[in-house]
Each structure stands twice: as C-alpha cells, then as structure tokens.
Design a protein around this motif. Structure first.
Motif, PDB file in Angstrom:
ATOM      1  N   ASP A  43      11.071  -8.971  -6.189  1.00  0.00           N
ATOM      2  CA  ASP A  43       9.387  -9.262  -6.714  1.00  0.00           C
ATOM      3  C   ASP A  43       8.880  -7.447  -6.522  1.00  0.00           C
ATOM      4  O   ASP A  43       8.498  -6.807  -5.887  1.00  0.00           O
ATOM      5  CB  ASP A  43       8.787 -10.029  -5.751  1.00  0.00           C
ATOM      6  N   PRO A  44       8.661  -7.065  -8.119  1.00  0.00           N
ATOM      7  CA  PRO A  44       8.040  -5.785  -8.117  1.00  0.00           C
ATOM      8  C   PRO A  44       6.442  -5.972  -7.992  1.00  0.00           C
ATOM      9  O   PRO A  44       6.136  -4.934  -7.113  1.00  0.00           O
ATOM     10  CB  PRO A  44       8.601  -5.148  -9.544  1.00  0.00           C
ATOM     11  N   GLU A  45       6.117  -6.813  -7.636  1.00  0.00           N
ATOM     12  CA  GLU A  45       4.438  -6.944  -7.402  1.00  0.00           C
ATOM     13  C   GLU A  45       3.966  -6.644  -5.831  1.00  0.00           C
ATOM     14  O   GLU A  45       3.547  -6.373  -5.711  1.00  0.00           O
ATOM     15  CB  GLU A  45       4.091  -8.180  -8.190  1.00  0.00           C
ATOM     16  N   SER A  46       5.418  -7.454  -5.374  1.00  0.00           N
ATOM     17  CA  SER A  46       4.937  -6.701  -3.463  1.00  0.00           C
ATOM     18  C   SER A  46       4.996  -5.701  -3.604  1.00  0.00           C
ATOM     19  O   SER A  46       3.991  -5.899  -2.370  1.00  0.00           O
ATOM     20  CB  SER A  46       6.776  -7.421  -3.549  1.00  0.00           C
ATOM     21  N   VAL A  47       5.066  -4.605  -3.870  1.00  0.00           N
ATOM     22  CA  VAL A  47       5.009  -2.779  -3.814  1.00  0.00           C
ATOM     23  C   VAL A  47       3.086  -3.071  -3.124  1.00  0.00           C
ATOM     24  O   VAL A  47       3.132  -2.409  -2.811  1.00  0.00           O
ATOM     25  CB  VAL A  47       5.532  -1.885  -4.442  1.00  0.00           C
ATOM     26  N   GLN A  48       2.799  -4.171  -4.313  1.00  0.00           N
ATOM     27  CA  GLN A  48       1.048  -3.969  -4.091  1.00  0.00           C
ATOM     28  C   GLN A  48       0.746  -4.260  -3.056  1.00  0.00           C
ATOM     29  O   GLN A  48      -0.262  -4.124  -2.354  1.00  0.00           O
ATOM     30  CB  GLN A  48       0.263  -4.981  -5.050  1.00  0.00           C
ATOM     31  N   LYS A  49       1.651  -5.767  -1.973  1.00  0.00           N
ATOM     32  CA  LYS A  49       0.763  -5.800  -0.783  1.00  0.00           C
ATOM     33  C   LYS A  49       1.129  -4.448   0.119  1.00  0.00           C
ATOM     34  O   LYS A  49       0.390  -4.822   1.394  1.00  0.00           O
ATOM     35  CB  LYS A  49       1.615  -7.047  -0.604  1.00  0.00           C
ATOM     36  N   VAL A  50       2.401  -3.633   0.206  1.00  0.00           N
ATOM     37  CA  VAL A  50       2.490  -3.066   0.294  1.00  0.00           C
ATOM     38  C   VAL A  50       1.079  -1.950   0.841  1.00  0.00           C
ATOM     39  O   VAL A  50       0.891  -1.436   1.827  1.00  0.00           O
ATOM     40  CB  VAL A  50       3.751  -1.673   0.071  1.00  0.00           C
ATOM     41  N   PHE A  51       1.046  -1.480  -0.503  1.00  0.00           N
ATOM     42  CA  PHE A  51      -0.051  -0.181  -1.152  1.00  0.00           C
ATOM     43  C   PHE A  51      -1.470  -0.861  -1.005  1.00  0.00           C
ATOM     44  O   PHE A  51      -2.356  -0.066   0.251  1.00  0.00           O
ATOM     45  CB  PHE A  51      -0.160  -0.103  -2.320  1.00  0.00           C
ATOM     46  N   SER A  52      -1.464  -2.488   0.340  1.00  0.00           N
ATOM     47  CA  SER A  52      -2.710  -3.167   0.071  1.00  0.00           C
ATOM     48  C   SER A  52      -3.004  -2.943   1.496  1.00  0.00           C
ATOM     49  O   SER A  52      -3.903  -2.448   2.589  1.00  0.00           O
ATOM     50  CB  SER A  52      -2.925  -3.953   0.020  1.00  0.00           C
ATOM     51  N   GLN A  53      -1.718  -3.455   2.537  1.00  0.00           N
ATOM     52  CA  GLN A  53      -1.198  -2.983   3.400  1.00  0.00           C
ATOM     53  C   GLN A  53      -1.880  -1.254   4.307  1.00  0.00           C
ATOM     54  O   GLN A  53      -2.558  -0.861   5.464  1.00  0.00           O
ATOM     55  CB  GLN A  53      -0.375  -3.446   4.418  1.00  0.00           C
TER      56      GLN A  53
END
Length: 278
Positions: A43-53
């Motif tokens: 899920d390439p969009e999961s990196v957004q969760k990484v940045f958010s955290q």
C-alpha cells in the motif's frame, strides 16, 4: 529511514534556530521507527501514516522540551518554531508531506523541456485560501490575520506560516499567560480572548507516481522561492547537467545575487554580513 528509497527534508526555523535544529536531529530516527511499524509495502499510500506519526512524535516531544525549559524560566522557547517539508521516494512513488511555507518542485521532461510542477500548498497567511479558512474557523476574531502590506500577512499579526512545529504561544493557552514567567518577564505578547490553536502542525500530503520523464525533486525554504520561480529553479538545475552539487550551489548563489540586487548591495557585501547564532 527508507530501504531502497530516499528520504529528504528541509526545516525552516523562525524566532530562533532551535526548533528547526530539533526537528532535523529527530526526523530520520522517528521516521525509520515508524516505517517499521506502519508501512505496508503493498500500500504505497501507507507512507502517509508514517509521515503523520513522525510529525506527531516531533511536535509532542518538542512540546515537552519547551515545557521543561519554561519551568526553568526560559520563556522565549514558547515562541520558537519551524516549518517542515519532507519527501520520500519508494520505488516509483513520490510522497510529499508539508507543514509550512517551504516548497517542493518536481522537475519532469515534457516534449524535450524540463518543466516544474509544484508539489505542495504554501501554508502561510498570504495564501487567500488560508485567509478564508482562518476567517471561517475564527469568525469573531477580526485580527485572525493582519496584513501590513502586499506579501506581509500574519496570523494574529504575529507569524506568517499557518502550519509549523512549535510556536506554542499560538497553539496552547498555557503559554498565553504571565503566571509561569518570573517577575512578569515575557518575550511575546499576550493574546486577549485566546481561542487557539491558531496554527496546525499536521502535514498536507501530495503523491505522484514517477516515470522516466521525472528527473529531479527540489526541496527548499521560502528563502529560495522568494527569489525565483519554480520554473527558474528548474532551469538552473537543468543547466548543471546532472551535477547535483553544482546545481545546489548555483541555486544558492542565484538566490543571494537576486536578494543582494533588491537590497542595493553587491553579492560580496551580502555574504559578508554577520549571521549570528549562539
């Protein structure tokens, strides 16, 4: 922090260098940890969760650090802050996370020309969309943004960026009081009828799927973009024929030359000015 990829970031401090330095020191470590916990390769969009955290972690750790400093009577730390712009490239997926008025530009080859594409919103009080949002969120505060002239608008008349790390005097009421400061000393004004937070630290995201025509990504603070357009910066990078060190130096020199010209100085006079940092 990214296996088989790239992580890039710029931090632009204001009212002191400390918040930018803090974020720069912490970012890679926290991003790496969050990649292990939150990234899903499918899920390439999961990196957004990484940045958010990662943004959340830095903001909260900075807040605790500021509280500790204020307990020692160092009141000015409640005013320091930093814009933050980060980007990752994993496989052929580019993700940009932005909180502030830095800017990312994707340079892509189209019909033989290298063309600039802006990859984030500039979050400051000069942005008409941000002005509209502030008025909607704080309809009873006529001074929610104050403009002193073209390109000189400030949240509550105090700060231009509308997203940042730190700047807790504009975010939390505990820093809008005289009580914690010895002998009534303070280093920023009190806001009457405080209803903040007036600033956001959570990033906006933009993503792009890269192809063979995408050649460069430029990340820079408004110190560069105040002096040139994204296309002008892209043209400078193209002129360096893949020499990234030369491109970086040429962007810096061109920006300083333009700033010197506007100030009625020579380039040598400008770079000779003292830049004090404790």
């Amino acid at each position: 922090g990214v296996d088989n990829g790239y992580l890039m970031a710029v931090f632009d401090g204001h009212c002191g260098w400390q918040a930018a330095d803090f974020a720069a020191r912490k970012f890679d470590e926290k991003f790496s940890r969050n990649m292990k916990e939150k990234y899903d390769r499918d899920d390439p969009e999961s990196v957004q969760k990484v940045f958010s955290q990662t943004f959340e972690d830095i903001e909260q750790e900075l807040l605790e650090t500021v509280r500790s400093a204020i307990d020692l009577g160092i009141a000015e730390v409640a005013r320091i802050g930093s814009c933050a712009l980060a980007a990752s490239v994993i496989g052929n997926h580019l993700t940009v996370a932005n909180a502030g008025d830095c800017q990312a530009v994707l340079c892509s080859r189209k019909e033989g020309n290298l063309v600039a594409t802006e990859m984030n919103t500039v979050f400051n009080a000069n942005n008409p969309d941000e002005q509209k949002r502030l008025l909607q969120e704080f309809p009873n505060e006529r001074d929610i943004y104050v403009c002193n002239g073209p390109g000189a608008c400030y949240v509550k008349g105090l700060l231009m960026p509308t997203r940042s790390f730190g700047d807790f005097y504009l975010k939390l009421p505990e820093f809008n009081t005289q009580e914690k400061f010895p002998q009534g000393k303070r280093y920023y004004p009190t806001i009457e009828h405080f209803t903040g937070p007036y600033l956001e630290y959570r990033p906006e995201f933009r993503q792009a799927t890269l192809n063979d025509g995408d050649e460069y990504v430029i990340l820079a603070t408004d110190g560069l973009w105040d002096e040139m357009t994204p296309q002008e910066a892209t043209d400078i990078v193209e002129s360096c024929n893949g020499d990234l060190a030369l491109a970086t130096e040429k962007l810096r020199t061109t920006a300083l030359e333009h700033a010197a010209q506007l100030a009625g100085l020579t380039y040598q006079q400008l770079i000779g000015l003292s830049l004090e940092r404790p």
